[in-house]
Structure formats: C-alpha cells, structure tokens
Design a protein around this motif. Sequence first.
Motif: not given
Length: 289
Positions: A3, A9, A141-142, A144-146, A148-149, A152
């Motif tokens: 991450h 978010g 949650g948003q 964390i997704e951001s 995470q992208r 990666e």
Amino acid sequence: MIHSMTGFGRAEADQQGSSIQVEIRSVNQRHLDLYLRLPESLNSLEAKIREQVKQTLARGKVDIGIRLGTATNSESALTINQRKLDSVLALLQAVAQQAGDTLAKANALEVLQWDGVLEKQSIGIEQIEPAVLGCLAEALGQLIESRQREGESLATTLQDRVNDIRAQIERINSTYPAARESYHTRLRQKLEDTAISVDEQRLAQELVIFAQKSDLEEELDRLGVHLDEMLRILSQGGPCGRKLDFLMQELNREANTIASKSIHTDITQAAVEIKVLIEQMREQIQNIE
C-alpha cells in the motif's frame, strides 16, 4: 499487498434530515499522524474516529474532514418550539382583547415568522453517531483502495529496479576476471619497462594480496541476498516501508564498497549505475506504508 501512503476517499450519507460528508486525504509520513476537522456537535466522537482510523491505517499523514448539513430531501428538518408558540399566541390574545377590532388579526405565516417559533430540528449525537462512523468506514475503504492501486504501481517499479541492478551485477561479474588479468599484465609490463629486477615469488605474493583487496565476490553476493530479501518483502505485502528503507542502506553500503574496489572503468560505471538505481528505489519507498 503493498500500500502507498497517498490516497483519497469520500463518502456521503443522510440521517434524519441531516447530510453527512466525510473526506479523507493521506500522504507519506514516517508515523501515523491524524488531523481531524469536525463540527462542534461531533467533538464527542473524536476518540472513536481516531481509534477507527488507527485500526485501519499504519502510517501516513491523514487529513479527515467531516461536515454536517441539512439533507436536500428532508421533510422534518424544521420543528415548532411549542413553548415559544404558546407565548406568542398569549401575547396576541392579550393585544386583541385590548385593541378589539381596531387591529388586523395575525395569520399563521406571520406567527411562524416570529423569532424562535420555528427552529431547526435538533438531532442527538446518539442518533447520528452510527451514520457518521459508517460514512467514515466507507471513506476509509475508498482510501485503502486508492492506496492499494498506488502501492501496486510502486511495487512494479521496485521490481523493475531490482532487475536493473541484477543486470549491473552481471556486468561486473563478466568484467571482473578480465579486468583483474589485465591489471596483472600491466603491472608486470611496467616493471619490465623500468628494468627493475623482479622477484617472481614476491610479485606473486603482491598479486595475491591485490586480488584479495579487489575481490568483489563477497559484496556482489550480499547485494544478491539483499535483493532477494527485498522481493520477498514485496511479495509478502503489508506495512513494509521501514524494512525496505533499511535494505536501501545496506544496498548502498555494498555499492560504495564495490566502487572503492573498482579496477576497471566498466566496474566503476556499473557501481555508479547501481547507486543511481538504489536512490530511485529509496525515493519510491518513502511513499510505501
């Protein structure tokens, strides 16, 4: 999963006539630093909000803003202050008794416009707390997704740099034997050119000492070990920025030693390229959680 510490978010919700908006932004930071901007009516929730964030994030400078407003589709946002209305009606009745028919009677709209009769509906913190914390969870949650992208993408970049360093290690491995032999030949030639009598046994001893001082096998092996460990950490995932940052120090130490032992321009150039790649990785790692 790796991450990044950079992300955003946002979430919204309506609860009993109130609108809730939560926005979260995060950037890289050595530790977890939380900055909250709350309306005064939500100050009692600060401890719960901080705890919810700490259970979700490990590092980063996190800015959280929560706003409360009136829902656009609210039908019960206003209410009548009954005590105030009773006081106004009593005053109107007293005036009417004294004035008789000389004054026009007040209508309902005029009564509602009297200061304090019509007021916004007050919502208790216990009523809105679940919606606020739920909205916070959605925004997290948003975020964390951001992150995470972005993580990666960072992991892919770091893996590419590892491959680039391995290519430079291979370059050194292929250059060193010939460079060492070339150095031996040049040294012997210089001695012969100066017509100095050469003690072959002593020369052999000096060459052995030189070979030991200029040998790069140990440093190259450690470089390989550190790169393997780096790939293992990346594959394992989770908060690992500090571990990777420590490995950058170890990689840089080995690169400096290789450069100081260099006996050929190709080896020096490869060592400099390795240091450049390490610095590029260090900059990327600063943003990893």
